[in-house]
Scaffold this motif. Structure first.
Motif, PDB file in Angstrom:
ATOM      1  N   UNK A   5       1.326  -1.023   0.089  1.00 37.19           N
ATOM      2  CA  UNK A   5      -0.291  -0.036   0.033  1.00 37.19           C
ATOM      3  C   UNK A   5       0.838   1.519   0.067  1.00 37.19           C
ATOM      4  N   UNK A   6       0.379   2.047  -0.919  1.00 32.95           N
ATOM      5  CA  UNK A   6       2.071   2.841  -1.176  1.00 32.95           C
ATOM      6  C   UNK A   6       0.989   4.666  -0.965  1.00 32.95           C
ATOM      7  N   UNK A   7       0.918   5.347   0.062  1.00 31.54           N
ATOM      8  CA  UNK A   7       0.406   6.377   0.443  1.00 31.54           C
ATOM      9  C   UNK A   7      -1.035   6.626   0.295  1.00 31.54           C
ATOM     10  N   UNK A   8      -1.921   5.886   0.520  1.00 29.01           N
ATOM     11  CA  UNK A   8      -3.198   5.812   0.369  1.00 29.01           C
ATOM     12  C   UNK A   8      -3.703   6.752   1.336  1.00 29.01           C
ATOM     13  N   UNK A  18      -8.423   8.756   7.003  1.00 34.18           N
ATOM     14  CA  UNK A  18      -6.899   7.961   7.038  1.00 34.18           C
ATOM     15  C   UNK A  18      -6.303   8.278   5.817  1.00 34.18           C
ATOM     16  N   UNK A  19      -4.985   9.065   6.165  1.00 30.65           N
ATOM     17  CA  UNK A  19      -4.192   9.613   4.725  1.00 30.65           C
ATOM     18  C   UNK A  19      -2.526   9.160   4.916  1.00 30.65           C
ATOM     19  N   UNK A  20      -2.172   9.317   3.567  1.00 29.82           N
ATOM     20  CA  UNK A  20      -0.808   9.196   3.528  1.00 29.82           C
ATOM     21  C   UNK A  20      -0.080   7.655   4.703  1.00 29.82           C
ATOM     22  N   UNK A  21      -0.470   6.421   4.198  1.00 33.34           N
ATOM     23  CA  UNK A  21      -0.389   5.914   5.043  1.00 33.34           C
ATOM     24  C   UNK A  21      -0.130   4.616   3.688  1.00 33.34           C
ATOM     25  N   UNK A  22       1.394   4.280   4.782  1.00 35.11           N
ATOM     26  CA  UNK A  22       2.441   3.258   4.131  1.00 35.11           C
ATOM     27  C   UNK A  22       2.405   1.957   3.737  1.00 35.11           C
ATOM     28  N   UNK A  23       2.616   0.518   3.750  1.00 30.71           N
ATOM     29  CA  UNK A  23       3.251  -0.620   4.269  1.00 30.71           C
ATOM     30  C   UNK A  23       2.849  -1.744   3.084  1.00 30.71           C
ATOM     31  N   UNK A  24       3.144  -2.748   3.689  1.00 30.73           N
ATOM     32  CA  UNK A  24       4.057  -3.942   2.444  1.00 30.73           C
ATOM     33  C   UNK A  24       4.136  -4.529   3.536  1.00 30.73           C
ATOM     34  N   UNK A  25       3.700  -6.082   3.058  1.00 29.98           N
ATOM     35  CA  UNK A  25       3.899  -7.449   3.929  1.00 29.98           C
ATOM     36  C   UNK A  25       4.396  -8.389   2.822  1.00 29.98           C
ATOM     37  N   UNK A  57      -3.344   7.553  -3.245  1.00 27.17           N
ATOM     38  CA  UNK A  57      -2.290   6.202  -3.627  1.00 27.17           C
ATOM     39  C   UNK A  57      -3.006   4.755  -3.985  1.00 27.17           C
ATOM     40  N   UNK A  58      -2.025   3.473  -4.085  1.00 25.97           N
ATOM     41  CA  UNK A  58      -2.544   2.776  -4.713  1.00 25.97           C
ATOM     42  C   UNK A  58      -2.171   1.529  -3.877  1.00 25.97           C
ATOM     43  N   UNK A  59      -2.980   0.442  -3.543  1.00 26.76           N
ATOM     44  CA  UNK A  59      -2.358  -0.978  -3.416  1.00 26.76           C
ATOM     45  C   UNK A  59      -2.419  -1.804  -4.995  1.00 26.76           C
ATOM     46  N   UNK A  60      -0.775  -2.458  -4.366  1.00 30.26           N
ATOM     47  CA  UNK A  60      -0.387  -3.439  -5.894  1.00 30.26           C
ATOM     48  C   UNK A  60       0.085  -4.769  -4.517  1.00 30.26           C
ATOM     49  N   UNK A  62       2.151  -8.065  -5.972  1.00 39.51           N
ATOM     50  CA  UNK A  62       2.704  -8.219  -6.930  1.00 39.51           C
ATOM     51  C   UNK A  62       3.234  -7.455  -8.136  1.00 39.51           C
ATOM     52  N   UNK A  63       2.874  -5.947  -7.600  1.00 32.97           N
ATOM     53  CA  UNK A  63       3.267  -5.043  -8.142  1.00 32.97           C
ATOM     54  C   UNK A  63       1.888  -4.878  -9.460  1.00 32.97           C
ATOM     55  N   UNK A  64       0.895  -5.674  -9.101  1.00 28.40           N
ATOM     56  CA  UNK A  64      -0.141  -5.174 -10.516  1.00 28.40           C
ATOM     57  C   UNK A  64      -1.293  -4.397  -9.289  1.00 28.40           C
ATOM     58  N   UNK A  65      -2.027  -3.381 -10.000  1.00 20.26           N
ATOM     59  CA  UNK A  65      -2.977  -3.029  -8.856  1.00 20.26           C
ATOM     60  C   UNK A  65      -4.093  -3.266  -8.725  1.00 20.26           C
ATOM     61  N   UNK A  66      -4.403  -3.547  -7.414  1.00 19.11           N
ATOM     62  CA  UNK A  66      -5.824  -4.472  -7.285  1.00 19.11           C
ATOM     63  C   UNK A  66      -6.782  -3.678  -7.049  1.00 19.11           C
ATOM     64  N   UNK A  67      -6.979  -2.238  -7.913  1.00 16.69           N
ATOM     65  CA  UNK A  67      -8.079  -1.968  -8.182  1.00 16.69           C
ATOM     66  C   UNK A  67      -8.837  -2.454  -9.329  1.00 16.69           C
ATOM     67  N   UNK A  68      -8.061  -3.166 -10.358  1.00 16.19           N
ATOM     68  CA  UNK A  68      -8.494  -3.289 -11.439  1.00 16.19           C
ATOM     69  C   UNK A  68      -8.700  -4.389 -11.673  1.00 16.19           C
ATOM     70  N   UNK A  69      -8.053  -6.094 -10.376  1.00 17.82           N
ATOM     71  CA  UNK A  69      -8.901  -7.070 -10.366  1.00 17.82           C
ATOM     72  C   UNK A  69      -9.374  -7.200 -10.442  1.00 17.82           C
ATOM     73  N   UNK A  70     -10.457  -8.612 -10.405  1.00 19.99           N
ATOM     74  CA  UNK A  70     -12.543  -8.346 -10.340  1.00 19.99           C
ATOM     75  C   UNK A  70     -12.411  -9.074  -8.863  1.00 19.99           C
ATOM     76  N   UNK A  71     -13.474  -9.159  -8.133  1.00 22.60           N
ATOM     77  CA  UNK A  71     -13.746  -9.732  -7.402  1.00 22.60           C
ATOM     78  C   UNK A  71     -13.565 -11.309  -6.974  1.00 22.60           C
TER      79      UNK A  71
END
Length: 271
Positions: A5-8, A18-25, A57-60, A62-71
Motif C-alpha cells: 500500500x503506497x501513500x493511500x 486515513x491519509x498518507x498510509x504506506x505499508x507492505x507485507x 494512492x495505490x495498492x498492489x 506483486x506489482x499489479x494494481x488491485x483496483x483492476x482485479x475482479x472480485x
C-alpha cells in the motif's frame, strides 16, 4: 507474494478517515496492526481488500494494481477472517468451511467433491477435523474462530486478513489462534491482523503498524511497541518488561499501570 500500500488515503464519501498510509507485507510475514478504537483500522482493512475505493494512492500485489482485479480474483488471493460471524441458519461446520470455495464456483454451481475435500484439508491443517459434522452455532467461540480461519484457508489464498482474530476468546484459545497464525506464516502465508493486545506484536508480529489519531508508526516490534509510543496512542501509562525463559529465550510483555484514585490525585497535583 508482495502486498504493498503506497501513500493511500481512504474514507467514505468526501470524508477522509486515513491519509498518507504506506505499508507492505511479504509471504511468510505477519503484519500486526495496533491502534485505539475508532482510529480507522476497519476502514484500512476494507481498502486493502478492495471493497472500499481508495481516495488517493495505490495498492498492489506483486506489482499489479488491485483496483483492476475482479472480485473473484481478489477472493482467490486474499482470505478474510472476520471478528464475529453468526450464520442465519444452523449450518454444519463443513458447510461453513466449504463456503470458502465460492470464489471458484459458477453462479449456479454447487460445491464439488473436490471442493469439500479442500475444505476438509483446511480443517485438518488447523487440527479441528473433529468439528466436521458439528453445528457451527453450537460450538465454542474459540472453535468458531478456528472454523472461520479454515473457511478462509479453503479459498487457497496467498494472504490472510484477520480482524481481531482473538477477540472474545479466553486465554487458552487466544494462544491457540496465535500459534496457528505463526504456523501459517511459517508455511509461506502473508498475514495482516489487527489486535487490541500489544503483547501479540511480540508473540507473532514480523512487522508492526501502530495507527494513532495523529500518525502511523511502522517497523519491527521492538521499534514500534515501546512505552512512549503506546502512551501516545492509547493515553495510558505502560511498562515493557523482559524476562529470559530457559526453554524459550527472551520474552517481552506490556503491562498497563492501573492507579487508584489516590494515586491519580497525587499525580495530578505534581503535574
Amino acid at each position: 507474494m508482495i502486498f504493498e500500500a503506497e501513500d493511500i488515503s481512504c474514507g467514505y464519501g468526501n470524508q477522509k478517515v486515513l491519509e498518507h498510509i504506506s505499508m507492505s507485507v511479504r509471504s511468510g510475514e505477519v503484519f500486526c496492526l495496533l491502534g485505539p478504537n475508532g482510529v480507522g483500522k476497519t476502514t484500512l482493512f476494507r481498502s486493502m481488500m478492495g471493497s472500499l475505493p481508495l481516495m488517493a494512492g495505490s495498492i498492489r500485489i506483486d506489482g499489479e494494481d488491485l483496483s483492476r482485479w475482479s472480485v473473484r480474483r481478489r477472493a482467490r488471493t486474499i482470505g478474510y477472517v472476520p471478528q464475529v460471524h453468526t450464520p442465519p441458519f444452523p449450518f454444519t461446520v463443513i458447510d461453513v468451511v466449504t463456503m470458502g470455495r465460492t470464489a471458484y464456483l459458477g453462479h449456479t454451481a454447487s460445491p464439488s467433491r473436490r471442493d469439500v475435500e479442500i475444505a476438509e484439508q483446511a480443517l485438518e491443517k488447523l487440527g479441528v477435523s473433529y468439528l466436521h459434522d458439528k453445528i457451527y452455532t453450537e460450538i465454542s467461540g474459540g472453535e468458531r474462530q478456528m472454523v472461520l480461519v479454515a473457511r478462509a484457508l479453503s479459498q487457497q489464498p496467498q494472504m490472510l486478513v484477520m480482524d481481531e482474530p482473538t477477540a472474545n476468546l479466553d486465554f487458552g484459545n487466544q494462544v491457540r489462534v496465535l500459534e496457528q497464525v505463526n504456523s501459517l506464516a511459517e508455511q509461506g502465508m502473508a498475514i495482516v491482523m489487527t489486535t487490541h493486545f500489544p503483547d501479540h506484536a511480540f508473540l507473532c508480529g514480523s512487522r508492526i503498524g501502530l495507527l494513532r489519531r495523529d500518525g502511523f508508526d511502522i517497523g519491527a516490534p521492538n521499534e514500534v511497541v515501546t512505552e512512549e509510543t503506546l502512551r501516545r496512542a492509547y493515553g495510558v501509562d505502560v511498562r515493557i518488561v523482559e524476562k529470559v525463559v530457559d526453554d524459550v529465550g527472551k520474552l517481552k510483555s506490556c503491562i498497563p499501570i492501573v492507579r487508584n484514585a489516590a494515586d491519580r490525585r497525587t499525580s495530578d497535583r505534581w503535574q
